[in-house]
Scaffold this motif. Structure first.
Motif, mmCIF file in Angstrom:
data_model
loop_
_atom_site.group_PDB
_atom_site.id
_atom_site.type_symbol
_atom_site.label_atom_id
_atom_site.label_comp_id
_atom_site.label_asym_id
_atom_site.label_seq_id
_atom_site.Cartn_x
_atom_site.Cartn_y
_atom_site.Cartn_z
ATOM 1 N N SER A 1 0.822 -1.214 0.000
ATOM 2 C CA SER A 1 0.000 0.000 0.000
ATOM 3 C C SER A 1 0.854 1.262 0.000
ATOM 4 O O SER A 1 0.519 2.249 -0.665
ATOM 5 C CB SER A 1 -0.972 0.008 1.188
ATOM 6 N N ARG A 2 1.958 1.241 0.715
ATOM 7 C CA ARG A 2 2.850 2.400 0.711
ATOM 8 C C ARG A 2 3.456 2.594 -0.681
ATOM 9 O O ARG A 2 3.578 3.716 -1.154
ATOM 10 C CB ARG A 2 3.955 2.246 1.756
ATOM 11 N N LEU A 3 3.837 1.491 -1.334
ATOM 12 C CA LEU A 3 4.400 1.618 -2.679
ATOM 13 C C LEU A 3 3.347 2.148 -3.652
ATOM 14 O O LEU A 3 3.658 3.014 -4.476
ATOM 15 C CB LEU A 3 4.947 0.287 -3.187
ATOM 16 N N THR A 4 2.123 1.659 -3.564
ATOM 17 C CA THR A 4 1.056 2.149 -4.437
ATOM 18 C C THR A 4 0.891 3.653 -4.283
ATOM 19 O O THR A 4 0.793 4.391 -5.267
ATOM 20 C CB THR A 4 -0.269 1.425 -4.135
ATOM 21 N N TYR A 5 0.881 4.136 -3.045
ATOM 22 C CA TYR A 5 0.774 5.568 -2.781
ATOM 23 C C TYR A 5 1.969 6.311 -3.378
ATOM 24 O O TYR A 5 1.817 7.345 -4.039
ATOM 25 C CB TYR A 5 0.678 5.814 -1.266
ATOM 26 N N GLN A 6 3.184 5.794 -3.155
ATOM 27 C CA GLN A 6 4.410 6.436 -3.649
ATOM 28 C C GLN A 6 4.396 6.526 -5.178
ATOM 29 O O GLN A 6 4.662 7.575 -5.750
ATOM 30 C CB GLN A 6 5.636 5.655 -3.175
ATOM 31 N N ILE A 7 4.098 5.418 -5.836
ATOM 32 C CA ILE A 7 4.107 5.383 -7.303
ATOM 33 C C ILE A 7 2.993 6.263 -7.860
ATOM 34 O O ILE A 7 3.197 6.971 -8.858
ATOM 35 C CB ILE A 7 4.013 3.931 -7.825
ATOM 36 N N SER A 8 1.834 6.280 -7.233
ATOM 37 C CA SER A 8 0.743 7.150 -7.689
ATOM 38 C C SER A 8 1.161 8.614 -7.624
ATOM 39 O O SER A 8 0.896 9.385 -8.550
ATOM 40 C CB SER A 8 -0.522 6.934 -6.846
ATOM 41 N N SER A 9 1.809 9.001 -6.545
ATOM 42 C CA SER A 9 2.299 10.370 -6.399
ATOM 43 C C SER A 9 3.313 10.714 -7.487
ATOM 44 O O SER A 9 3.254 11.784 -8.097
ATOM 45 C CB SER A 9 2.928 10.545 -5.012
ATOM 46 N N MET A 10 4.229 9.805 -7.734
ATOM 47 C CA MET A 10 5.259 10.040 -8.750
ATOM 48 C C MET A 10 4.667 10.017 -10.157
ATOM 49 O O MET A 10 5.112 10.751 -11.042
ATOM 50 C CB MET A 10 6.371 9.004 -8.612
ATOM 51 N N GLN A 11 3.646 9.194 -10.355
ATOM 52 C CA GLN A 11 2.976 9.114 -11.655
ATOM 53 C C GLN A 11 2.270 10.436 -11.961
ATOM 54 O O GLN A 11 2.354 10.941 -13.088
ATOM 55 C CB GLN A 11 1.972 7.963 -11.613
ATOM 56 N N ARG A 12 1.617 11.025 -10.977
ATOM 57 C CA ARG A 12 0.949 12.318 -11.172
ATOM 58 C C ARG A 12 1.931 13.403 -11.587
ATOM 59 O O ARG A 12 1.576 14.326 -12.298
ATOM 60 C CB ARG A 12 0.233 12.747 -9.883
ATOM 61 N N ARG A 13 3.184 13.281 -11.128
ATOM 62 C CA ARG A 13 4.211 14.277 -11.458
ATOM 63 C C ARG A 13 4.993 13.907 -12.716
ATOM 64 O O ARG A 13 5.931 14.605 -13.096
ATOM 65 C CB ARG A 13 5.155 14.452 -10.263
#
Length: 164
Positions: free
Chosen positions: A76-88
């Motif tokens: 779940s932490r990785l999903t959050y991290q990758i989602s944040s980086m994907q938005r940027r």
């Protein structure tokens, strides 16, 4: 938490000093490295680590489970991290090419550029706040200690913290 007295077995004075020195200095070091990185880029330490790992592998892509294991992140932490980086625009998330099941984090051109721009400043910070203060014997000692500790902790990781 380690403390003297009470119901727990206490550490010897030298081991307690080592533990407290480690925990306090490592937290200060990570805080300083994070502050320095954010002052010279739009990246957090977690962002930077993801970008480094992706930049070093063939195809600049990793399965999410493997990336989580290398980062020592929960899924779940990785999903959050990758989602944040994907938005940027730093990474993309794509279905796995081999089997179509699961997904991979993929380094984008913007992510590679962000890494290349941040790396010299971050490495200067690492040298300034850690490496330049250590001699070769201390570096070798830290490498032995943390390699052994990392291997032992990985071997005894609970399923929730494993590389699955």
């Amino acid at each position: 938490m380690c403390y003297r007295g009470g119901m727990t077995e206490s550490l010897s004075a030298d081991r307690l000093a080592a533990w407290r020195g480690y925990i306090e200095a490592s937290q200060r070091l990570l805080t300083r490295l994070e502050e320095d990185l954010r002052a010279t880029s739009e990246l957090s330490l977690a962002d930077y680590h993801v970008l480094v790992l992706l930049s070093e592998v063939p195809g600049q892509r990793l399965r999410m489970g493997e990336l989580a294991g290398r980062l020592v992140f929960s899924p779940s932490r990785l999903t959050y991290q990758i989602s944040s980086m994907q938005r940027r625009g730093l990474v993309a998330r794509q279905p796995c090419a081999q089997d179509g099941r699961g997904s991979e984090a993929v380094l984008t051109a913007a992510g590679l550029l962000a890494l290349r721009e941040a790396a010299p400043h971050h490495l200067h910070s690492v040298r300034t706040h850690l490496m330049d203060d250590l001699d070769d014997a201390e570096i070798a000692c830290l490498t032995r200690i943390f390699t052994r500790l990392g291997q032992r902790l990985q071997a005894t990781a609970s399923p929730a913290h494993s590389d699955s």
